[in-house]
Design an enzyme around this catalytic site. Structure first.
Site, PDB file in Angstrom:
ATOM      1  N   ARG A 191     -27.655  19.352 -18.158  1.00 30.21           N
ATOM      2  CA  ARG A 191     -29.341  19.288 -18.280  1.00 30.21           C
ATOM      3  C   ARG A 191     -29.767  20.868 -18.537  1.00 30.21           C
ATOM      4  NH1 ARG A 191     -32.632  20.139 -14.415  1.00 30.21           N
ATOM      5  NH2 ARG A 191     -31.377  19.121 -12.937  1.00 30.21           N
TER       6      ARG A 191
ATOM      7  N   TYR B  40     -48.043   2.048 -31.293  1.00 33.03           N
ATOM      8  CA  TYR B  40     -48.658   1.462 -30.133  1.00 33.03           C
ATOM      9  C   TYR B  40     -48.421   1.811 -28.776  1.00 33.03           C
ATOM     10  CZ  TYR B  40     -45.633  -2.327 -28.607  1.00 33.03           C
ATOM     11  OH  TYR B  40     -44.597  -3.007 -28.071  1.00 33.03           O
TER      12      TYR B  40
ATOM     13  N   ASP C  27     -45.970  12.781 -35.645  1.00 25.87           N
ATOM     14  CA  ASP C  27     -45.025  11.869 -35.367  1.00 25.87           C
ATOM     15  C   ASP C  27     -44.492  11.503 -36.749  1.00 25.87           C
ATOM     16  OD1 ASP C  27     -43.284   9.527 -35.139  1.00 25.87           O
ATOM     17  OD2 ASP C  27     -44.651   8.424 -33.539  1.00 25.87           O
TER      18      ASP C  27
ATOM     19  N   LYS D  58     -34.795   5.484 -34.752  1.00 32.60           N
ATOM     20  CA  LYS D  58     -35.030   4.846 -35.886  1.00 32.60           C
ATOM     21  C   LYS D  58     -34.206   5.356 -37.139  1.00 32.60           C
ATOM     22  CE  LYS D  58     -38.070   2.857 -33.277  1.00 32.60           C
ATOM     23  NZ  LYS D  58     -39.242   3.244 -33.092  1.00 32.60           N
TER      24      LYS D  58
HETATM   25  C1  LIG Z   1     -40.096   3.448 -32.176  1.00 39.25           C
HETATM   26  C2  LIG Z   1     -41.222   4.563 -32.470  1.00 39.25           C
HETATM   27  C3  LIG Z   1     -41.507   5.614 -31.392  1.00 39.25           C
HETATM   28  C4  LIG Z   1     -41.052   5.594 -29.851  1.00 39.25           C
HETATM   29  O1  LIG Z   1     -39.739   5.870 -29.880  1.00 39.25           O
HETATM   30  P1  LIG Z   1     -38.377   5.072 -28.908  1.00 39.25           P
HETATM   31  O2  LIG Z   1     -37.189   5.720 -29.368  1.00 39.25           O
HETATM   32  O3  LIG Z   1     -38.502   3.685 -29.141  1.00 39.25           O
HETATM   33  O4  LIG Z   1     -38.977   5.558 -27.761  1.00 39.25           O
HETATM   34  C5  LIG Z   1     -42.792   6.371 -31.597  1.00 39.25           C
HETATM   35  N1  LIG Z   1     -43.221   6.450 -32.610  1.00 39.25           N
HETATM   36  C6  LIG Z   1     -42.849   5.541 -33.959  1.00 39.25           C
HETATM   37  C7  LIG Z   1     -43.415   5.767 -35.248  1.00 39.25           C
HETATM   38  C8  LIG Z   1     -41.921   4.687 -33.592  1.00 39.25           C
HETATM   39  O5  LIG Z   1     -41.534   3.636 -34.806  1.00 39.25           O
END
Ligand SMILES: *Cc1c(COP(=O)(O)O)cnc(C)c1O
Length: 384
Positions: A50, A103, A174, A199
């Site tokens: 870490r 969300y 994001d 993703k």
């Molecule tokens: C899935 C997602 C998140 C959150 O990510 P996790 O890896 O599930 O914690 C944040 N922003 C967007 C646009 C997402 O699709």
């Protein structure tokens, strides 16, 4: 090596041949601790896993290179990355975010608001006048998401950066649905880019991870690194190794998914069983012109449709596909479908009839045929 493209450097994981063994594929380092010599000096560059061991270090370097950032950190999830940015906002600090956004992130902001940790304004994504009006000298953080879940509204990152910087705020983006092979927010003036690496970056629906990349190593970034280290929300070594493996094919996957999604959106645009098709690659999408400038490597694999038959038709449609798997999440090689409203809950601004599609790597004609038969099945049941 430095003159080669980002794609070349990513495919070779930045040409990181293991010096010890000659292994072409990056090794997986699972050790949590690192030895010292007789003088108590560290033998290598690490002392403890870490916040990062050699595998995380390598993946972070690839991400910083891809997003053209000064530094990058890996987190145990996208949400953990968002939480670290939010934690860096001073108590009582003002945050501006979007009415329409992932969300989970909106829920985290609203939680901080309820606990009086922050003050908050939400503006419609892409409404730059509203963003200008909401930003004020006390604003610490502007959080945008583009394309924004789930209508894929587009925010002009360069303009949002100007608005943020005019009041001395940090702009965080994001960019989960626009990975660096299509959009590099830091080059457009953003300060921090966040990815749910769960993703597109990993792309195989088998790793939960998040990432932050910074344009410069400033005091905000130092604070985020401190939070990262002290809270320890770091991914496991194996997850990081899988992420590194997934990253190496990112640009190929994303290009194919973008091509298929654009073709599907075009085929569906005039379908009378649908009330709307939301895809930034369609000329009729309100963010199309900005998207053409800002998403240079494709408009992505995410598209949403609204069923003409309303909530029930949407529910039946999402349940009737045979190739699209009915499941949440996005960006994997397999196509997914989701009736979004029941997932987000009654207080969500998502339209009742909206169904979100994550386009994978299957044969495009198979996907269109699947959508077609599911629309027919949804319509047939409604006449009973
Ligand atoms: C899935 C997602 C998140 C959150 O990510 P996790 O890896 O599930 O914690 C944040 N922003 C967007 C646009 C997402 O699709």
């Amino acid at each position: 090596m430095t003159s080669s493209t980002r794609e070349t450097r990513t495919v070779q994981a930045m040409h990181a041949i293991d010096r010890l063994t000659g292994a072409v594929i990056p090794p997986l380092h699972t050790s949590t601790t690192y030895a010292r010599d007789a003088d108590n000096a560290l033998i290598g560059a690490q002392d403890y896993r870490r916040p990062k061991g050699p595998t995380e270090q390598q993946a972070a370097q690839v991400l910083a290179m891809l997003d053209d950032g000064a530094d990058a950190r890996l987190f145990s999830s996208g949400m953990a990355a968002i939480a670290a940015v939010l934690e860096s906002v001073p108590t009582g600090g003002h945050v501006v975010a979007q009415t329409e956004m992932y969300y989970g992130a909106r829920g985290l902001l609203q939680r901080a608001l309820a606990k009086k940790r922050i003050t908050l304004n939400l503006v419609a994504p892409g409404d730059l006048d509203a963003l200008t009006a909401a930003a004020r000298p006390a604003t610490d953080l502007i959080w945008i998401e583009t394309p924004a879940n789930p209508s894929w509204a587009i925010v002009d990152i360069a303009k949002a950066a100007d608005i943020a910087h005019a009041v001395g705020a940090t702009l965080a983006v994001d960019s989960t649905c626009a990975p660096p092979c299509t959009t590099r927010p830091l080059e457009l003036g953003a300060d921090i880019v966040m990815h749910s690496a769960t993703k597109y970056l990993n792309g195989h629906s088998d790793v939960l991870a998040g990432a932050l990349v910074t344009r410069k190593s400033d005091t905000r970034w130092d604070e985020i690194c401190e939070i990262h280290n002290k809270t320890g929300a770091i991914p496991g070594a194996f997850e990081t190794w899988l992420l590194l493996r997934g990253l190496r094919t990112l640009h190929i996957r994303y290009a194919r998914q973008s091509g298929t999604a654009l073709w599907l959106a075009e085929q569906l645009a005039a379908d009378t069983r649908l009330a709307a098709v939301h895809y930034p690659g369609l000329p009729g999408h309100p963010g199309h012109d900005v998207a053409r400038r800002q998403m240079t490597g494709g408009f992505g694999g995410m598209l949403s449709v609204e069923l003409a038959g309303g909530f029930e038709a949407a529910r039946r449609f999402a349940a009737a596909t045979k190739i699209f798997i009915q499941a949440t999440s996005l960006g994997g090689v397999e196509s997914l479908i989701e009736h979004r409203k029941p997932v987000e809950g009654a207080d969500s601004p998502v339209p009742d009839a909206l169904v979100r599609l994550s386009v994978g790597l299957e044969t495009p004609a198979d996907l269109l045929a699947d959508i077609d038969q599911a629309l027919a099945a949804a319509a047939a049941t409604s006449k009973e």
